[in-house]
Design a protein around this motif. Sequence first.
Motif, short mmCIF file in Angstrom:
data_model
loop_
_atom_site.label_atom_id
_atom_site.label_comp_id
_atom_site.label_asym_id
_atom_site.label_seq_id
_atom_site.Cartn_x
_atom_site.Cartn_y
_atom_site.Cartn_z
N THR A 5 0.85 -1.18 0.00
CA THR A 5 0.00 0.00 0.00
C THR A 5 0.88 1.23 0.00
O THR A 5 2.04 1.18 0.37
CB THR A 5 -0.94 0.03 1.23
N TYR A 9 -1.24 6.21 2.84
CA TYR A 9 -2.37 5.50 3.47
C TYR A 9 -1.93 4.83 4.76
O TYR A 9 -2.68 4.81 5.74
CB TYR A 9 -2.96 4.46 2.51
N ASN A 10 -0.72 4.29 4.78
CA ASN A 10 -0.21 3.69 6.02
C ASN A 10 -0.06 4.73 7.12
O ASN A 10 -0.42 4.48 8.27
CB ASN A 10 1.13 3.00 5.77
N SER A 12 -1.66 7.59 7.36
CA SER A 12 -3.01 8.02 7.74
C SER A 12 -3.66 7.00 8.67
O SER A 12 -4.31 7.37 9.66
CB SER A 12 -3.86 8.21 6.48
N ASN A 13 -3.47 5.73 8.39
CA ASN A 13 -4.02 4.67 9.23
C ASN A 13 -3.42 4.73 10.63
O ASN A 13 -4.14 4.59 11.63
CB ASN A 13 -3.76 3.31 8.58
N ASP A 16 -5.03 7.72 12.31
CA ASP A 16 -6.44 7.46 12.61
C ASP A 16 -6.63 6.53 13.79
O ASP A 16 -7.61 6.64 14.53
CB ASP A 16 -7.15 6.86 11.39
N ASN A 17 -5.68 5.62 14.00
CA ASN A 17 -5.76 4.66 15.10
C ASN A 17 -5.04 5.13 16.36
O ASN A 17 -4.88 4.36 17.30
CB ASN A 17 -5.21 3.30 14.65
#
Length: 61
Positions: A5, A9-10, A12-13, A16-17
């Motif tokens: 990926t 995105y990594n 952002s993940n 987000d977590n």
Amino acid sequence: MGKRTKLVYNLSNLSDNGILPPILDGIADIIRNLGNTAAHPEDTEFSNEMVSSMMEFTQTL
């Protein structure tokens, strides 16, 4: 080989977590963009001052 990926995105993940604090999320995005520019320098030149600043910043982290 596993699914790959995009770094954005990594990161952002992770943010987000709650793994990556918001301030580091912004800094990580800046570093990612500078890294992309440096990796694909077709139309970009970095001054000695900019390179020194990026090196100092990275070493500080």
